[in-house]
Design a protein around this motif. Structure first.
Motif, mmCIF file in Angstrom:
data_model
loop_
_atom_site.group_PDB
_atom_site.id
_atom_site.type_symbol
_atom_site.label_atom_id
_atom_site.label_comp_id
_atom_site.label_asym_id
_atom_site.label_seq_id
_atom_site.Cartn_x
_atom_site.Cartn_y
_atom_site.Cartn_z
ATOM 1 N N THR A 145 0.802 -1.223 0.000
ATOM 2 C CA THR A 145 0.000 0.000 0.000
ATOM 3 C C THR A 145 0.833 1.270 0.000
ATOM 4 N N VAL A 146 1.852 1.333 0.848
ATOM 5 C CA VAL A 146 2.574 2.584 1.038
ATOM 6 C C VAL A 146 3.300 2.998 -0.238
ATOM 7 N N GLU A 147 2.947 4.172 -0.719
ATOM 8 C CA GLU A 147 3.605 4.793 -1.865
ATOM 9 C C GLU A 147 3.544 3.941 -3.131
ATOM 10 N N VAL A 148 2.533 3.102 -3.241
ATOM 11 C CA VAL A 148 2.290 2.439 -4.522
ATOM 12 C C VAL A 148 1.970 3.502 -5.565
ATOM 13 N N GLN A 149 1.284 4.567 -5.132
ATOM 14 C CA GLN A 149 1.067 5.727 -5.987
ATOM 15 C C GLN A 149 2.266 6.659 -5.841
ATOM 16 N N PRO A 150 3.112 6.786 -6.865
ATOM 17 C CA PRO A 150 4.299 7.641 -6.742
ATOM 18 C C PRO A 150 3.919 9.116 -6.658
ATOM 19 N N ASP A 151 4.811 9.903 -6.090
ATOM 20 C CA ASP A 151 4.556 11.323 -5.898
ATOM 21 C C ASP A 151 5.857 12.094 -6.125
ATOM 22 N N PRO A 152 5.896 12.973 -7.123
ATOM 23 C CA PRO A 152 7.145 13.708 -7.368
ATOM 24 C C PRO A 152 7.481 14.693 -6.252
ATOM 25 N N ARG A 153 6.498 15.009 -5.402
ATOM 26 C CA ARG A 153 6.796 15.873 -4.273
ATOM 27 C C ARG A 153 7.502 15.090 -3.162
ATOM 28 N N HIS A 154 7.594 13.797 -3.362
ATOM 29 C CA HIS A 154 8.235 12.970 -2.331
ATOM 30 C C HIS A 154 9.512 12.322 -2.852
ATOM 31 N N ILE A 170 3.967 11.420 -14.615
ATOM 32 C CA ILE A 170 3.995 10.818 -15.949
ATOM 33 C C ILE A 170 2.607 10.803 -16.565
ATOM 34 N N TYR A 171 1.629 11.400 -15.896
ATOM 35 C CA TYR A 171 0.275 11.492 -16.431
ATOM 36 C C TYR A 171 -0.403 12.714 -15.830
ATOM 37 N N GLY A 172 -1.499 13.117 -16.428
ATOM 38 C CA GLY A 172 -2.223 14.281 -15.948
ATOM 39 C C GLY A 172 -3.625 14.327 -16.514
ATOM 40 N N PHE A 173 -4.313 15.420 -16.248
ATOM 41 C CA PHE A 173 -5.686 15.599 -16.692
ATOM 42 C C PHE A 173 -5.729 16.558 -17.880
ATOM 43 N N THR A 229 -1.803 17.796 -12.964
ATOM 44 C CA THR A 229 -1.054 16.540 -13.027
ATOM 45 C C THR A 229 -1.191 15.761 -11.735
ATOM 46 N N GLY A 230 -1.279 14.449 -11.884
ATOM 47 C CA GLY A 230 -1.248 13.560 -10.733
ATOM 48 C C GLY A 230 -2.345 13.807 -9.717
ATOM 49 N N TYR A 231 -1.945 13.971 -8.484
ATOM 50 C CA TYR A 231 -2.863 14.158 -7.362
ATOM 51 C C TYR A 231 -2.660 15.567 -6.792
ATOM 52 N N PRO A 232 -3.398 16.566 -7.295
ATOM 53 C CA PRO A 232 -3.213 17.944 -6.798
ATOM 54 C C PRO A 232 -3.493 18.041 -5.297
ATOM 55 N N PRO A 267 -4.233 12.502 -1.432
ATOM 56 C CA PRO A 267 -2.905 12.690 -2.019
ATOM 57 C C PRO A 267 -1.999 11.470 -2.032
ATOM 58 N N THR A 268 -2.351 10.381 -1.319
ATOM 59 C CA THR A 268 -1.485 9.211 -1.322
ATOM 60 C C THR A 268 -2.326 7.950 -1.467
ATOM 61 N N ASN A 269 -1.673 6.873 -1.832
ATOM 62 C CA ASN A 269 -2.373 5.611 -1.978
ATOM 63 C C ASN A 269 -2.868 5.081 -0.640
ATOM 64 N N MET A 270 -2.215 5.449 0.451
ATOM 65 C CA MET A 270 -2.657 5.009 1.766
ATOM 66 C C MET A 270 -4.018 5.616 2.096
ATOM 67 N N HIS A 271 -4.187 6.909 1.811
ATOM 68 C CA HIS A 271 -5.482 7.553 2.019
ATOM 69 C C HIS A 271 -6.546 6.964 1.095
ATOM 70 N N ASN A 272 -6.192 6.794 -0.163
ATOM 71 C CA ASN A 272 -7.164 6.306 -1.143
ATOM 72 C C ASN A 272 -7.654 4.905 -0.806
ATOM 73 N N THR A 273 -6.769 4.049 -0.322
ATOM 74 C CA THR A 273 -7.176 2.695 0.051
ATOM 75 C C THR A 273 -8.149 2.728 1.227
ATOM 76 N N ALA A 274 -7.867 3.574 2.220
ATOM 77 C CA ALA A 274 -8.765 3.680 3.373
ATOM 78 C C ALA A 274 -10.140 4.191 2.948
ATOM 79 N N LEU A 275 -10.175 5.164 2.045
ATOM 80 C CA LEU A 275 -11.444 5.678 1.537
ATOM 81 C C LEU A 275 -12.207 4.602 0.775
ATOM 82 N N ALA A 276 -11.490 3.821 -0.027
ATOM 83 C CA ALA A 276 -12.134 2.759 -0.800
ATOM 84 C C ALA A 276 -12.731 1.692 0.114
ATOM 85 N N VAL A 277 -12.021 1.345 1.181
ATOM 86 C CA VAL A 277 -12.532 0.351 2.131
ATOM 87 C C VAL A 277 -13.762 0.900 2.856
#
Length: 395
Positions: free
Chosen positions: A53-62, A69-72, A77-80, A191-201
């Motif tokens: 889970t941790v940082e599976v979603q990469p973040d250039p701020r980290h 590498i992607y955007g809207f 770009t990414g996760y504003p 902003p992170t995959n850890m938050h997104n996973t908790a929201l999805a659950v």
């Protein structure tokens, strides 16, 4: 006949020069290296939850030095980070300067580190979602089947049948709305995959609970003669008691561009002051007196989802922000403002539910006592978050 030995053939022998690809050894090249090392675990030893889970979603701020590498389509770009007004340590620092090519330049102190410190205390990931929800559904099905076999539904009084078909059934609409249009709708915004996973659950819990109530409603329609399986629709759309709760529930879906406010309003305000008030202090307190041992188990499963799992991750997510090394004052003032906005609406809706306390034959504790317990519960959650109890709670 005689045989003669052949002379040994001259074949060049391979000589290894360690110039081959893969010959170089790295610290994690050995067979014993089975853990990722690009993040710092919350405890002494990293867990399987962190690995997947941790940082599976990469973040250039980290640490992703080549940038998003992607955007809207609109250029984002990414996760504003501005998808919530909450801030974590390093949010306002500029992104690191990039070097030529994709390698970037060395950065000692990556910004936005604060968001990446969050860990779900429930350690939820894909396997745990399926395992937990499957166990809940299996247990509920066994209990309902046992009630069927023992003809327990025949013991219900007509008044309790009407209460369950209208009001217990009406709660499925709330779980459906929160699951799909609050938690699932905001799952991509954090902003992170850890938050997104908790929201999805959290979303999965709500949707499963809504389904539990819908299937229970169908079962009762089959088992109880005269049970109106559509009465919950009329209650949700027309009953005065439900219109305040419906108003607040639908307002949660209209929160614009702030996943942090949506999570706080739903799990910190709505659930303790309205969800637990109805589920624990009314339905589960009244059912036993009517010979109903099934409805409390169905409602109790949803109660456990929130009280023991969804509330835990929400506090773990929001509480550190009020102690943030840079933005504690900003976050505290912001969340206090959100509480002042949502608490009066929840209390008004709670008081509109009051007539429901007089409908069962076996009366639950007084409404005012139930509301006081819900308020005390909410005040304790505020303390856990490092927030002051809103003045509106005293009204």
């Amino acid at each position: 006949m005689t045989t003669t030995e052949r002379p040994e053939r001259s074949v060049p022998k391979p000589v290894f020069t360690d110039a081959e690809a893969g010959a170089r050894e790295f610290p994690d090249s050995g067979a014993s290296a089975r853990r990722y090392n690009y993040f710092t675990p919350a405890k002494r030893k990293q867990t399987h939850y962190e690995d997947v889970t941790v940082e599976v979603q990469p973040d250039p701020r980290h640490y992703l030095t080549q940038g998003w590498i992607y955007g809207f389509a609109d250029g984002q770009t990414g996760y504003p980070l501005h998808w919530t007004k909450l801030k974590a340590w390093g949010v306002d620092r500029p992104e690191p300067q990039r070097g030529p090519g994709t390698g970037g330049m060395p950065v000692e102190n990556w910004p936005a580190h604060g968001w990446h410190e969050f860990r779900d205390p429930n350690e939820e990931w894909e396997q745990t979602i399926y395992r937990y929800n499957a166990n809940v559904v299996r247990q509920l099905n066994q209990n309902i089947e046992n009630a069927r076999n023992t003809k327990s539904f025949e013991q219900w009084s007509p008044n309790w049948i009407r209460f369950v078909e209208r009001h217990v059934g009406a709660w499925m609409h709330i779980e459906h709305v929160l699951g799909l249009y609050v938690f699932a709708a905001n799952e991509r915004s954090a902003p992170t995959n850890m938050h997104n996973t908790a929201l999805a659950v959290n979303s999965a819990h709500k949707i499963r609970f809504a389904q539990d109530l819908a299937l229970y409603n169908l079962t009762l329609t089959e088992e109880i003669e005269g049970f109106d399986g559509t009465a919950h629709l009329d209650a949700w759309n027309s009953d005065v008691e439900w219109q305040g709760v419906r108003k607040v529930c639908e307002a949660l879906t209209a929160i614009e561009d702030d996943w942090g406010e949506a999570v706080l309003a739903a799990n910190i305000v709505f659930e303790p002051l309205l969800g637990e008030l109805f589920r624990s202090h009314l339905v589960m307190q009244s059912a036993a007196g009517h010979g109903d041992f099934v409805t409390p188990t169905v409602m109790g499963a949803g109660e456990y989802d929130f009280a023991q799992r969804d509330l835990r991750w929400t506090i773990a997510c929001l509480a550190p922000l009020t102690q943030d090394r840079e933005f504690a004052e900003h976050n505290t003032a912001l969340m206090q403002g959100w509480l002042s906005h949502w608490v009066p609406q929840a209390l008004e809706a709670a008081r509109q539910l009051q007539p429901l306390w007089s409908q069962p034959d076996a009366k639950p504790p007084r409404f005012e006592d139930s509301l006081d317990r819900a308020k005390n519960r909410f005040a304790g959650i505020c303390r856990d978050l490092g927030l002051a109890t809103p003045e509106e709670l005293k009204k």
